[in-house]
Design a protein around this motif. Structure first.
Motif, PDB file in Angstrom:
ATOM      1  N   PRO A  92       0.799  -1.228   0.000  1.00 52.63           N
ATOM      2  CA  PRO A  92       0.000   0.000   0.000  1.00 52.63           C
ATOM      3  C   PRO A  92       0.833   1.279   0.000  1.00 52.63           C
ATOM      4  O   PRO A  92       0.412   2.287  -0.551  1.00 52.63           O
ATOM      5  CB  PRO A  92      -0.829  -0.108   1.282  1.00 52.63           C
ATOM      6  CG  PRO A  92      -0.872  -1.566   1.585  1.00 52.63           C
ATOM      7  CD  PRO A  92       0.426  -2.120   1.091  1.00 52.63           C
ATOM      8  N   ASN A 151      -9.966   0.870  -1.746  1.00 57.00           N
ATOM      9  CA  ASN A 151      -9.676   1.368  -0.396  1.00 57.00           C
ATOM     10  C   ASN A 151     -10.556   2.536   0.011  1.00 57.00           C
ATOM     11  O   ASN A 151     -10.203   3.288   0.908  1.00 57.00           O
ATOM     12  CB  ASN A 151      -8.196   1.764  -0.292  1.00 57.00           C
ATOM     13  CG  ASN A 151      -7.318   0.554  -0.235  1.00 57.00           C
ATOM     14  OD1 ASN A 151      -7.307  -0.164   0.749  1.00 57.00           O
ATOM     15  ND2 ASN A 151      -6.617   0.283  -1.312  1.00 57.00           N
ATOM     16  N   HIS A 193      -9.492   7.043   3.468  1.00 54.56           N
ATOM     17  CA  HIS A 193      -8.459   6.536   4.372  1.00 54.56           C
ATOM     18  C   HIS A 193      -7.149   7.308   4.331  1.00 54.56           C
ATOM     19  O   HIS A 193      -6.167   6.875   4.884  1.00 54.56           O
ATOM     20  CB  HIS A 193      -8.163   5.067   4.055  1.00 54.56           C
ATOM     21  CG  HIS A 193      -9.352   4.193   4.232  1.00 54.56           C
ATOM     22  ND1 HIS A 193     -10.010   4.056   5.427  1.00 54.56           N
ATOM     23  CD2 HIS A 193     -10.016   3.420   3.347  1.00 54.56           C
ATOM     24  CE1 HIS A 193     -11.024   3.227   5.281  1.00 54.56           C
ATOM     25  NE2 HIS A 193     -11.053   2.822   4.029  1.00 54.56           N
TER      26      HIS A 193
END
Length: 180
Positions: A69, A132, A137
């Motif tokens: 990520p 995501n 986020h």
């Protein structure tokens, strides 16, 4: 860090394209069928990667698993302008992805097109954002309010800003319509 304006704008278009494909005229789910059709038409839609990339990137819906990520965040926090040493290549990025076997043929077709490398990085970034929760986020800048400002003033400024933007797009403002 924030998501770059490039990816923020592109994601908005990408999300709208997915919404358009999601249901048929009767409101029934049609996403899988329409994505399959687009995937079968890859040769015909390839020229669109230059002027309407969001219409092509949707073919990679659920094509990638993300093993790193931090690399993906680095991509969406940056601008691909110049596309040189500062921006990761598809060859490097693909080492950090799990790629669905059905997507390999599509990727090969795109990589054989001018701009295909950058396009594939962008497609993976958009899928990362979608999977995501897009903007949810990632750290966003704090809004520091002036004690003299209140919500009414902020709403008025937002309303004026929206009206100005609509005018720039060729629409009449609400005030003009109400006065007619």
């Amino acid at each position: 860090m924030n998501i770059s304006p490039y990816f923020t704008d592109l994601y908005t278009s990408y999300e709208a394209e997915l919404d358009d494909l999601s249901s048929d005229s009767e409101g029934k789910s049609a996403l899988a069928k329409r994505l399959n059709e687009k995937r079968q038409e890859i040769e015909h839609i390839l020229p669109m990667i230059e002027f309407a990339p969001e219409m092509v990137t949707v073919i990679f819906y659920n094509a990638f698993g993300f093993n790193n990520p931090k690399i993906m965040q680095g991509i969406i926090f940056s601008e691909p302008e110049g596309y040189g040493d500062d921006f990761i290549s598809w060859n490097e990025l693909s080492k950090h992805l799990n790629i669905a076997s059905w997507a390999e043929k599509l990727i090969d077709a795109i990589l054989n097109t001018e701009g295909g490398d950058l396009f594939m990085v962008m497609a993976a970034a958009l899928e990362f954002m979608r999977s995501n929760g897009a903007h949810g986020h990632y750290p966003q800048p704090e809004i520091i309010e002036n004690e003299e400002d209140n919500d009414e003033d902020g709403a008025l400024q937002l309303d004026e800003s929206g009206s100005n933007w609509l005018s720039e797009q060729g629409f009449e403002s609400v005030e003009t319509e109400n006065n007619n």
